[in-house]
Design an enzyme around this catalytic site. Structure first.
Site, mmCIF file in Angstrom:
data_model
loop_
_atom_site.group_PDB
_atom_site.id
_atom_site.type_symbol
_atom_site.label_atom_id
_atom_site.label_comp_id
_atom_site.label_asym_id
_atom_site.label_seq_id
_atom_site.Cartn_x
_atom_site.Cartn_y
_atom_site.Cartn_z
ATOM 1 N N LYS A 110 10.558 1.188 3.546
ATOM 2 C CA LYS A 110 10.242 0.615 2.699
ATOM 3 C C LYS A 110 11.056 0.723 1.546
ATOM 4 O O LYS A 110 10.836 0.240 0.646
ATOM 5 C CB LYS A 110 8.552 1.047 2.413
ATOM 6 C CG LYS A 110 7.840 0.591 4.208
ATOM 7 C CD LYS A 110 5.961 1.377 4.246
ATOM 8 C CE LYS A 110 5.441 0.862 4.976
ATOM 9 N NZ LYS A 110 4.498 1.849 5.490
ATOM 10 N N GLN A 127 1.081 6.479 4.036
ATOM 11 C CA GLN A 127 1.719 6.339 4.843
ATOM 12 C C GLN A 127 1.154 7.118 5.549
ATOM 13 O O GLN A 127 0.205 8.401 5.451
ATOM 14 C CB GLN A 127 3.264 7.280 4.314
ATOM 15 C CG GLN A 127 3.886 6.793 5.966
ATOM 16 C CD GLN A 127 4.288 5.144 6.395
ATOM 17 O OE1 GLN A 127 4.291 4.185 6.263
ATOM 18 N NE2 GLN A 127 3.633 5.751 7.921
ATOM 19 N N ASP A 169 -2.515 -2.313 1.346
ATOM 20 C CA ASP A 169 -1.790 -2.292 2.584
ATOM 21 C C ASP A 169 -3.681 -3.060 3.183
ATOM 22 O O ASP A 169 -3.624 -3.160 5.058
ATOM 23 C CB ASP A 169 -2.376 -0.980 2.890
ATOM 24 C CG ASP A 169 -1.308 -0.389 3.101
ATOM 25 O OD1 ASP A 169 0.390 -0.811 3.721
ATOM 26 O OD2 ASP A 169 -1.252 1.523 3.669
#
Ligand code: NAD
Length: 295
Positions: free
Chosen positions: A54, A98, A121
């Site tokens: 990422k 994460q 997200d």
């Protein structure tokens, strides 16, 4: 009948070029590039790899990405405080944490702490609810990436029977909502299967479009797939393999070789859904920079 391998890596490169162009336009008009904050707890090997990818992709397209690292023993409060500060930080457009988290940290609390306007997200109930109601929202990155692959490869969805295996908030659930919505792509009839489904094969065999988001390597065999089906493999599991330098190999949920021989489209692992997940995240971050969802 021909079979097409869906090239997620190549598609992601094309979308990366578009993102880069958009960053150039922002900067040329005196604005700052998109800012993404990534929180990483502990040192899970797969998470380290995902976060590194990422960060690299952000760098490649000119986003500002900052990494916030925490020990496995960090308290939930410390994470919540960090999120709260980032919610108020005007140089940060998107905040993600994460997964997986250590057991003492509640994913629900974390997801709900991120401001919906920075929830790139798409895991906050505000965004998940708006997705279900077909309202503008941040769409979870993996399903968002898959929808773009379906679009790019001109896969017909209307009226098709789609079977989604897995019902997580990250993949299975939002995927099933996107494909059943009155939209294009969309308008499928969707069946959701999960760990308590009895006789999984009886459902998967009836799928025109089969999406496997299970995390169980090679669970789906050729006998479970209809001739000519579209097969999307979300699963990524590290399986020990002494022949490789890293000591493991990545396996999808689909028994690739035998299934590929009988389907119309298939995504490989790696190089299928994975690269498009990062694109989905960066696209959401760009939307956040532009205040395109909440303004
Ligand atoms: P999860 O563990 O949260 O959910 C797995 C789902 O599979 C559950 O809903 C469960 O009910 C179902 N399931 C488990 N065993 C089953 C069985 N035998 N039969 C039918 N259903 C079963 O996982 P997740 O976060 O949704 O991720 C799923 C997989 O996708 C994992 O391998 C993960 O690493 C991978 N993943 C990949 C990407 C990507 O970018 N490609 C992104 C996210 C997740």
């Amino acid at each position: 009948m021909g079979m097409t391998i869906i090239d997620g890596k190549q598609t992601a490169e094309e979308y990366k070029a578009l993102l880069k162009q958009e960053v150039n336009v922002l900067v040329a008009t005196g604005k700052r590039p998109p800012g993404l904050a990534i929180l990483l707890i502990g040192n899970n090997g797969a998470s380290e790899t995902y976060v590194a990818n990422k960060l690299k992709t952000c760098h490649d397209v000119g986003f500002n990405a900052s990494l916030f690292r925490f020990e496995n023993t960090v308290s939930e409060n410390e994470i919540l405080n960090c999120i709260n500060e980032l919610n108020f930080n005007s140089s940060i457009d998107g905040v993600i944490v994460q997964s997986p988290f250590p057991n003492h940290i509640s994913p629900q609390k974390i997801n709900e702490a991120i401001h919906p306007a920075k929830d790139v997200d798409g895991f906050h109930p505000m965004n998940a609810g708006r997705l279900q109601q077909n309202k503008p929202c941040y769409i979870a990155a993996t399903p968002k990436g898959i929808m773009q692959l379906i679009e790019k490869y001109k896969i017909e969805t209307q009226g098709k029977h789609c079977v989604v295996v897995g019902r997580s908030n990250i993949v299975g659930m939002p995927m099933s909502i996107l494909l059943s919505r009155n939209s294009k792509p969309g308008n499928c009839t969707v069946t959701i299967c999960h760990s308590k489904t009895v006789d999984l094969a009886s459902y998967t065999k009836r799928a025109d479009i089969l999406i496997a988001a299970i995390g169980s390597p090679e669970l789906i065999t050729a006998a479970m797939v209809k001739e000519g089906a579209v097969v999307i493999d979300v699963g990524i599991t590290r399986v020990a393999d002494k022949a490789t330098k890293s000591g493991y190999k990545l396996k999808g949920d689909i028994k690739y070789d035998e299934v590929a021989a009988k389907c119309s489209f298939i995504t490989p692992v790696p190089g299928g859904v994975g690269p498009m997940t990062i694109i989905g995240l960066l696209q959401n971050t760009l939307l956040a920079t532009k205040n395109a969802i909440y303004n």
